[in-house]
Design a protein around this motif. Sequence first.
Motif, PDB file in Angstrom:
ATOM      1  N   TYR B  48     -14.835 -11.910 -21.000  1.00 43.28           N
ATOM      2  CA  TYR B  48     -14.663 -10.481 -20.763  1.00 43.28           C
ATOM      3  C   TYR B  48     -15.345  -9.717 -21.898  1.00 43.28           C
ATOM      4  N   PHE B  49     -16.180  -8.737 -21.511  1.00 39.82           N
ATOM      5  CA  PHE B  49     -16.853  -7.861 -22.467  1.00 39.82           C
ATOM      6  C   PHE B  49     -16.285  -6.450 -22.348  1.00 39.82           C
ATOM      7  N   ASN B  50     -16.190  -5.767 -23.461  1.00 43.56           N
ATOM      8  CA  ASN B  50     -15.878  -4.341 -23.455  1.00 43.56           C
ATOM      9  C   ASN B  50     -16.903  -3.645 -24.339  1.00 43.56           C
ATOM     10  N   ASN B  51     -17.568  -2.634 -23.781  1.00 44.86           N
ATOM     11  CA  ASN B  51     -18.644  -1.948 -24.522  1.00 44.86           C
ATOM     12  C   ASN B  51     -19.648  -2.940 -25.112  1.00 44.86           C
ATOM     13  N   ASN B  52     -20.026  -3.919 -24.306  1.00 45.73           N
ATOM     14  CA  ASN B  52     -21.046  -4.917 -24.613  1.00 45.73           C
ATOM     15  C   ASN B  52     -20.603  -5.976 -25.617  1.00 45.73           C
ATOM     16  N   VAL B  53     -19.374  -5.915 -26.065  1.00 43.51           N
ATOM     17  CA  VAL B  53     -18.877  -6.849 -27.075  1.00 43.51           C
ATOM     18  C   VAL B  53     -17.946  -7.854 -26.399  1.00 43.51           C
ATOM     19  N   PRO B  54     -18.161  -9.160 -26.643  1.00 48.63           N
ATOM     20  CA  PRO B  54     -17.236 -10.138 -26.055  1.00 48.63           C
ATOM     21  C   PRO B  54     -15.846 -10.015 -26.678  1.00 48.63           C
ATOM     22  N   ASP B  63     -18.917 -25.695 -24.772  1.00 49.84           N
ATOM     23  CA  ASP B  63     -20.083 -25.134 -25.451  1.00 49.84           C
ATOM     24  C   ASP B  63     -21.322 -25.057 -24.579  1.00 49.84           C
ATOM     25  N   ARG B  64     -21.307 -25.740 -23.483  1.00 51.07           N
ATOM     26  CA  ARG B  64     -22.474 -25.669 -22.590  1.00 51.07           C
ATOM     27  C   ARG B  64     -22.602 -24.286 -21.948  1.00 51.07           C
ATOM     28  N   PHE B  65     -21.526 -23.538 -21.968  1.00 53.18           N
ATOM     29  CA  PHE B  65     -21.514 -22.207 -21.364  1.00 53.18           C
ATOM     30  C   PHE B  65     -21.672 -21.142 -22.456  1.00 53.18           C
ATOM     31  N   SER B  66     -22.527 -20.159 -22.174  1.00 61.02           N
ATOM     32  CA  SER B  66     -22.657 -19.023 -23.084  1.00 61.02           C
ATOM     33  C   SER B  66     -22.921 -17.767 -22.263  1.00 61.02           C
ATOM     34  N   ALA B  67     -22.482 -16.637 -22.778  1.00 64.51           N
ATOM     35  CA  ALA B  67     -22.685 -15.363 -22.082  1.00 64.51           C
ATOM     36  C   ALA B  67     -23.120 -14.313 -23.087  1.00 64.51           C
ATOM     37  N   LYS B  68     -23.979 -13.423 -22.616  1.00 60.83           N
ATOM     38  CA  LYS B  68     -24.458 -12.337 -23.446  1.00 60.83           C
ATOM     39  C   LYS B  68     -24.434 -11.039 -22.662  1.00 60.83           C
ATOM     40  N   MET B  69     -24.358  -9.953 -23.415  1.00 61.45           N
ATOM     41  CA  MET B  69     -24.472  -8.636 -22.809  1.00 61.45           C
ATOM     42  C   MET B  69     -25.283  -7.780 -23.772  1.00 61.45           C
ATOM     43  N   PRO B  70     -26.589  -7.851 -23.683  1.00 64.76           N
ATOM     44  CA  PRO B  70     -27.454  -7.150 -24.637  1.00 64.76           C
ATOM     45  C   PRO B  70     -27.396  -5.637 -24.524  1.00 64.76           C
ATOM     46  N   ASN B  71     -27.028  -5.131 -23.347  1.00 63.44           N
ATOM     47  CA  ASN B  71     -26.882  -3.685 -23.185  1.00 63.44           C
ATOM     48  C   ASN B  71     -25.893  -3.415 -22.062  1.00 63.44           C
ATOM     49  N   ALA B  72     -25.614  -2.149 -21.841  1.00 68.05           N
ATOM     50  CA  ALA B  72     -24.555  -1.767 -20.901  1.00 68.05           C
ATOM     51  C   ALA B  72     -24.893  -2.061 -19.450  1.00 68.05           C
ATOM     52  N   SER B  73     -26.156  -2.391 -19.160  1.00 68.79           N
ATOM     53  CA  SER B  73     -26.540  -2.557 -17.767  1.00 68.79           C
ATOM     54  C   SER B  73     -26.963  -3.984 -17.428  1.00 68.79           C
ATOM     55  N   PHE B  74     -26.681  -4.939 -18.316  1.00 71.08           N
ATOM     56  CA  PHE B  74     -27.155  -6.290 -18.036  1.00 71.08           C
ATOM     57  C   PHE B  74     -26.326  -7.332 -18.781  1.00 71.08           C
ATOM     58  N   SER B  75     -26.015  -8.414 -18.061  1.00 71.43           N
ATOM     59  CA  SER B  75     -25.324  -9.534 -18.691  1.00 71.43           C
ATOM     60  C   SER B  75     -25.842 -10.825 -18.092  1.00 71.43           C
ATOM     61  N   THR B  76     -25.799 -11.884 -18.888  1.00 72.40           N
ATOM     62  CA  THR B  76     -26.177 -13.203 -18.407  1.00 72.40           C
ATOM     63  C   THR B  76     -25.094 -14.214 -18.725  1.00 72.40           C
ATOM     64  N   LEU B  77     -24.995 -15.197 -17.850  1.00 63.71           N
ATOM     65  CA  LEU B  77     -24.151 -16.368 -18.074  1.00 63.71           C
ATOM     66  C   LEU B  77     -25.068 -17.580 -17.987  1.00 63.71           C
ATOM     67  N   LYS B  78     -25.103 -18.356 -19.056  1.00 62.02           N
ATOM     68  CA  LYS B  78     -26.017 -19.476 -19.114  1.00 62.02           C
ATOM     69  C   LYS B  78     -25.242 -20.785 -19.219  1.00 62.02           C
ATOM     70  N   ILE B  79     -25.730 -21.778 -18.506  1.00 62.42           N
ATOM     71  CA  ILE B  79     -25.160 -23.121 -18.577  1.00 62.42           C
ATOM     72  C   ILE B  79     -26.289 -24.070 -18.981  1.00 62.42           C
ATOM     73  N   GLN B  80     -26.101 -24.741 -20.101  1.00 63.58           N
ATOM     74  CA  GLN B  80     -27.128 -25.638 -20.599  1.00 63.58           C
ATOM     75  C   GLN B  80     -26.490 -26.765 -21.408  1.00 63.58           C
ATOM     76  N   PRO B  81     -26.620 -28.011 -20.981  1.00 65.14           N
ATOM     77  CA  PRO B  81     -27.165 -28.466 -19.713  1.00 65.14           C
ATOM     78  C   PRO B  81     -26.131 -28.379 -18.597  1.00 65.14           C
ATOM     79  N   SER B  82     -26.600 -28.215 -17.382  1.00 57.07           N
ATOM     80  CA  SER B  82     -25.679 -28.117 -16.258  1.00 57.07           C
ATOM     81  C   SER B  82     -25.213 -29.508 -15.815  1.00 57.07           C
ATOM     82  N   GLU B  83     -24.010 -29.540 -15.227  1.00 55.70           N
ATOM     83  CA  GLU B  83     -23.422 -30.777 -14.727  1.00 55.70           C
ATOM     84  C   GLU B  83     -22.903 -30.522 -13.315  1.00 55.70           C
ATOM     85  N   PRO B  84     -22.785 -31.595 -12.504  1.00 55.73           N
ATOM     86  CA  PRO B  84     -22.287 -31.408 -11.124  1.00 55.73           C
ATOM     87  C   PRO B  84     -20.948 -30.684 -11.055  1.00 55.73           C
TER      88      PRO B  84
END
Lengths: 114, 114
Positions: B48-54, B63-84
Amino acid sequence: AQSVTQLGSHVSVSEGALVLLRCNYSSSVPPYLFWYVQYPNQGLQLLLKYTSAATLVKGINGFEAEFKKSETSFHLTKPSAHMSDAAEYFCAVRRGAGSYQLTFGKGTKLSVIP
Amino acid sequence: DAGVIQSPRHEVTEMGQEVTLRCKPISGHNSLFWYRQTMMRGLELLIYFNNNVPIDDSGMPEDRFSAKMPNASFSTLKIQPSEPRDSAVYFCASGAQRERETQYFGPGTRLLVL
């Protein structure tokens, strides 16, 4: 911790019959309660919410829910089911006073029989 | 008013590959949530982010999961490496300061990891 329990993972009703989906909550603070609906392959859509105002809450698509503190319940009803009501319904509770976060129930899948 | 936008809607990848899921919240909303939905575990809040801050990432599986919100109009959720076992539907939801208890969900990204 705040939680909700939905009774019945599947409910079937005939078209035109009463819809009753059950939700009981557990909360150490005055609860904010929600019902969301999820149609196949779609995101969740807010049906209605209780935020400590009127205990009978009216939502979209003819649904309503009544907050009963004595029974710790927030059951969802609709007088007459329509085929388009077939979906999965989720009850949710705010995690704590002032919290943005919700805890969702497991969901109840509603089938409407013609 | 456009709702929450997620991309891609479907993603099929092979185990070990990096997966990036994207979300554009409703304009003016200041809170953003990432959820994962599976048959076994239901709907789980990941971060959960509030005002772009986790604010709360306690739901991120590992740790394979990470999320970012560089600005108020965009967020990403990344999985590296992915597993079934990461195969699921991932939802993004956003909420407004003036209506902080209500979340608006996107249509979801259906991820299949082979």
